[in-house]
Scaffold this active site. Structure first.
Site, PDB file in Angstrom:
ATOM      1  N   GLN A  79      -0.723  -8.621  -2.635  1.00  0.00           N
ATOM      2  CA  GLN A  79      -1.981  -8.029  -3.056  1.00  0.00           C
ATOM      3  C   GLN A  79      -2.759  -8.815  -4.185  1.00  0.00           C
ATOM      4  OE1 GLN A  79      -3.001  -5.640  -0.919  1.00  0.00           O
ATOM      5  NE2 GLN A  79      -5.199  -6.062  -1.994  1.00  0.00           N
ATOM      6  N   LYS A 128      -2.052   0.694   3.734  1.00  0.00           N
ATOM      7  CA  LYS A 128      -1.285  -0.010   4.437  1.00  0.00           C
ATOM      8  C   LYS A 128       0.322   0.479   4.894  1.00  0.00           C
ATOM      9  CE  LYS A 128      -3.016  -4.497   2.810  1.00  0.00           C
ATOM     10  NZ  LYS A 128      -3.078  -5.565   1.753  1.00  0.00           N
ATOM     11  N   ASP A 167      -0.837 -12.363   5.949  1.00  0.00           N
ATOM     12  CA  ASP A 167      -2.145 -12.217   5.577  1.00  0.00           C
ATOM     13  C   ASP A 167      -2.971 -13.522   6.074  1.00  0.00           C
ATOM     14  OD1 ASP A 167      -3.053 -10.051   4.085  1.00  0.00           O
ATOM     15  OD2 ASP A 167      -2.521 -10.551   2.377  1.00  0.00           O
TER      16      ASP A 167
END
Ligand code: NAP
Length: 290
Positions: free
Chosen positions: A96, A52, A119
């Protein structure tokens, strides 16, 4: 049979984002800033966050990784989330997953400001997605829709079977494929581990989406001629042909299933490359919204 080339589409979208960032810069505006929070030292999470970070830099975004030890308490992590919510320099951030067992993932997700939840996991974003309102769509389903639309694959009136009901792939995708829009307007069946005789559904399907993580699950007798197969599965299997000693395998028995398909995504190189690019798009959108 046409192969859906996720690498090619992802590179095209990265170029589009890069051009937008150049325009933002030319107007003297702040470039989008994505922050990734990683707790502990999970190998897969480390790799994903590193990808990312690289992708952000390639398109000209600002990127920050915040590394926290897995001894952090839930309250401390929630404080960090609160700090990021209030930090005006941050357009979007992700925490995450998975998190260590002593921290509630849902509490952490619910603490994220939905406007920065790139997200798309916050219940507000999920709710807005279900209602067809502007929102951040989770990256993998968003990437799949993008592939379908760039390859102009018809979905209206088609039957679509999604195998796997995770909150990050199968469930949101089943909602998106049934919404009144393109891609969508399909008649969707969502199968999972308690569905008996899955082949009964996949054999009738115009579009089969596999998101279960069982390598080679879909065999050629389970699909009809001309089906579209979107394979999200990525499982590491041992391999003598690679230096690392493993390779990624999808949920379809690719060599046998592909000849029957009108379109199919390979693994790797299909859905995978689209996931990070969709996160970049959400971050660009978050920056524009602000
Ligand atoms: P997950 O949380 O691993 O859950 C698996 C789902 O598949 C569950 O809904 C489970 O049913 C169902 N399932 C398991 N075995 C089954 C079987 N034999 N028959 C029918 N259904 C079965 O799902 P996920 O996180 O979405 O991951 C799925 C796969 O996609 C994994 O290989 C993952 O690595 C991959 N993935 C790839 C990307 C990408 O960017 N390419 C992104 C995300 C995930 P129950 O609900 O009944 O347990």
């Amino acid at each position: 049979m046409q192969l859906i080339d996720g690498r090619h589409v992802a590179a095209e979208i990265r170029r589009e984002i890069y051009r937008e960032v150049e325009n933002i810069k030319a107007r003297g505006k702040k470039v989008p800033h994505l922050v990734a929070v990683i707790v502990g030292h999970d190998g897969a999470s480390e790799t994903y966050v590193a990808h990312k970070d690289k992708a952000c830099r390639e398109v000209g975004f600002e990127s920050t990784i915040i590394r926290l030890e897995d001894t952090i308490t839930e309250a401390e992590l929630l404080e960090e989330v609160d700090r990021l919510n209030r930090d005006g320099s941050v357009d979007g951030f992700i925490v995450q997953l998975p998190l260590p067992g002593h921290i509630s993932e849902s509490k952490v997700i619910e603490a994220i400001d939905p406007a920065k939840d790139v997200d798309g996991f916050h219940p507000v974003n999920i709710g807005r997605m279900v209602q067809g309102l502007p929102c951040f769509v989770p990256a993998t389903p968003a990437g799949i829709l993008e592939l379908i639309s760039r390859y102009k694959i018809p979905t209206e009136g088609r039957s679509c079977v999604v195998v796997g009901r995770s909150q990050i792939v199968g469930t949101p995708l089943s909602i998106l494929m049934s919404r009144k829009a393109y891609p969508g307007n399909a008649t969707v069946t969502l199968c999972h581990s308690r569905t008996p005789h899955i082949e009964k559904y996949t054999r009738e399907a115009d579009i089969v989406v596999l998101a279960l993580g069982k390598p080679g699950f879909l065999t050629e007798d389970m699909v009809k001629e001309g089906a579209v197969v979107i394979d999200v599965g990525t499982t590491r299997v041992p391999s003598k042909e690679t230096r690392s000693g493993f390779r990624l395998k999808g949920d379809a028995d690719f060599d046998r299933v592909a000849p029957k398909c009108s379109y199919i995504t390979p693994v790797p190189g299909g859905v995978g490359p689209m996931t990070i690019v969709s996160l970049l798009r959400n971050t660009l959108q978050a920056a524009k919204n602000r």
